[in-house]
Design an enzyme around this catalytic site. Structure first.
Site, PDB file in Angstrom:
ATOM      1  N   GLY A  30       0.825  -1.199   0.000  1.00 23.18           N
ATOM      2  CA  GLY A  30       0.000   0.000   0.000  1.00 23.18           C
ATOM      3  C   GLY A  30       0.859   1.248   0.000  1.00 23.18           C
ATOM      4  CB  CYS A  31       0.020   4.817  -0.254  1.00 28.70           C
ATOM      5  SG  CYS A  31      -1.192   5.077   1.046  1.00 28.70           S
TER       6      CYS A  31
END
Length: 299
Positions: free
Chosen positions: A273-274
């Site tokens: 994910g980010c």
């Protein structure tokens, strides 16, 4: 130099090189360029432990001792987002819950948390940035010489004093690239460490951490990471659409976390994910999946 230290003719020294024993590493200090704050980097050279997570846990204790020697009574601790950071965070939270007193810092990012990102480095968000010694070494070099191309270190306080459980000398490290302005600050850093009795403060921190179960917590981590005689074969459950991301899993444990879910019949995939590694599961199994991961020590 060592004879002068042992005989107490001098209380500390600054040098370009010293062979610290395993278990001792240096705690550096920089000036974060974003806001001009001082930030302690724990640690920058030496080897606190040969196991990465164990080393970073002990680096935290070393950093706290140095911060207190620098006059920060209640230093705030952040963990740099490197491999092993989530395992370190879990161990430190357990140590904290068992009575070792310290405060976590909060990241500048909207999602907060004690795991620090790049902007936290530049802003100097925590008083102590915990990392492995190789990363810390790199950070010191970048912060000290980013205006000169790396050939001449101009800002900061150097690689700091060597700290470890039972260690009895104050020896601060600088490098061959360290310029006069940095060496001046390194001498002050060494003098401050000696004046405020860093060695005694380190002894107190380790005594308190051991009373809260430091060795037991580290022992569990080392036992968990022992190579298994044979890897248990786990069959992957039928595939599902996975749209629910579970953050907070260390990259080093990501595949093992997925396998622990498969074992319980929950289909999962690893992803990024980010904000870092995530485990992906279906929406309808999300709550059960989180509980399984917690039960197996991955969160």
């Amino acid at each position: 130099m060592v004879e002068l230290l042992d005989s107490k003719v001098i209380d500390g020294c600054v040098t370009q090189h010293f062979d610290f024993p395993i278990g001792v590493s240096t705690v550096g200090k920089v000036i974060a360029p974003g806001l001009g704050r001082e930030m302690i980097i724990a640690t920058t050279t030496g080897t606190t432990a040969t196991h990465r997570v164990e080393g970073m846990i002990k680096n935290t204790i070393n950093g706290i001792a140095v911060a207190k020697a620098c006059g920060i009574e209640e230093p705030k601790v952040g963990i740099l987002n490197v491999d092993g950071a989530r395992g370190v965070e879990r161990a430190l939270k357990e140590l904290q819950s068992r009575g070792y007193k310290f405060t976590f810092s909060e990241s500048l990012r909207a999602d907060g948390g004690s795991v620090m990102r790049g902007n936290d480095l530049l802003a100097g968000t925590p008083d102590i940035m915990v990392c492995d010694s190789l990363t810390g070494n790199l950070l010191i070099k970048i912060f000290a010489s980013f205006t000169t191309g790396g050939n001449y270190e101009t800002t900061g306080y150097g690689y700091g004093p060597g700290v470890g459980e039972g260690y009895d000398k104050i020896i601060n490290i600088v490098s061959r690239a360290s310029g006069a302005p940095l060496i001046c600050e390194a001498l002050k850093y060494c003098a401050l460490s000696a004046k405020n009795n860093l060695l005694k403060l380190a002894d107190i921190e380790y005594k308190n951490a051991n009373a809260a179960g430091l060795k037991e917590i580290i022992g569990k981590i080392l036992e968990k990471d022992k190579p298994a005689a044979a890897v248990e074969e786990v069959k992957m459950p039928p595939k599902k659409v996975v749209t629910y991301g579970i953050p907070g899993i260390d990259i080093l444990e990501l595949e093992d976390a997925c396998r622990s879910l498969w074992k319980e019949g929950i289909y999962s995939e690893s992803g990024m994910g980010c904000t870092g590694p995530i485990v992906l599961v279906s929406e309808d199994e999300s709550e059960n999946a989180v509980n399984v991961l917690i039960k197996n020590g991955f969160k």
